[in-house]
Design an enzyme around this catalytic site. Sequence first.
Site: not given
Lengths: 186, 254
Positions: A71, A108
């Site tokens: 993006r 994560e």
Amino acid sequence: MSAYRDEDEDPRLHGIKTKIRVVPHFPKSGIMFQDITTLLLDPKAFKDTIDLFVERYKGKNINVVAGIEARGFIFGPPIALAIGAKFVPLRKPKKLPGKVISQEYILEYGRDCLEMHVGAVEAGERALVVDDLIATGGTLCAAMDLLERVGAEVVECACVIELPELKGRERLNGKPLYVLVEYLEV
Amino acid sequence: MQSSVGVCSSSSSNWLFRFSAAAAPLLPSSLTFPISKSSSSSLITLSTPSLISSPLRSTASASAADSSHLTEMASNDAQDPRLPRISSAIRVIPDFPKPGIMFQDITTLLLDTKAFKDTIDLFVERYRDQNISVVAGVEARGFIFGPPIALAIGAKFVPMRKPNKLPGEVISEEYSLEYGTDKMEMHVGAVQAGDRALVIDDLIATGGTLCAAIKLLERVGAQVVECACVIELPELKGREKLTGKPLFVLVKGA
């Protein structure tokens, strides 16, 4: 409920904020995904987004706009074109052909890696890093590392959206961060 | 690297910028591109035909003695002067991603500010008066060229993505790869029936990806006006796979 925090109000910001769509539980439960594709469907709001960055960086001698896949590829090039800078894509592994340098970063769960072409950026060049959003700051941090490793100066990181609760700003080693919109869970 | 300051005069702006005297590709190109001789795209009438690389070169060549006729032909046939620099800014990487493939690397084009701007300008000049409401860009390199074009012509930008990237409701189109299949997705509601659309990617090879994009747009009732790429690999005959849609490219790879 959720809210976008009101900043100093450049009048264009309201139009931008209202065009960002929040999609709950994507890509997994508990995540409120900030979807900028709806912003891209509004030509005025998309143009205003780019203009806000261009107004900030034009005339500041920026040589390089580095955009993070994918993006960052949408926002980076229009900014680069308008301010007369090179555009350098920072990509997931094995996408860039030829010689690259890699920077690993922590997710994560697990790790990922960002790559940049050798020779794309030179020592002493002034660079921006652009992405649609900053969350934990891990990706932006890896991007800055790549640029600094080749001797560029990272002038600022620029994102459309910040999730301030994830404190990504603090991970940027003191580099400034500029965002248009903050998203807060209220 | 040598650099010089030049003034670019274009229809859109007159601003001073720095550019490399030679586009300085990172590796020497092993192939030089022939200048584009794209097939005519008759759906789009151009108000100033000499602007673009459509082939105005007639197949009946005038005799050498007829110099005035040749001069006139030359001025009509002139390749857009921006194309050679664009072409030479593209780097070819042999054997990537696997042996035998000559990879057309546009990242070196993006490092040449003038060539990148010219690339966008060439597309914008072609489409700005064509009432295009949607520019659909194919992930990921279509995301680099599509948005600047969309912004300049006032169209929506719609990303066409690999599976599971777009949040919310999507429609999918499967397409064939050399080995196996892949899927392309588009958001439900991004494009409306009657929208006039362009499909943008950096390169057309076999045409499979562009074909999938065309199908997605047509499934929601949009009209695909043209496909536009920086590079075409004509030997792979992708142009024939576009279900009759016109294709416009700037350069062709041998």
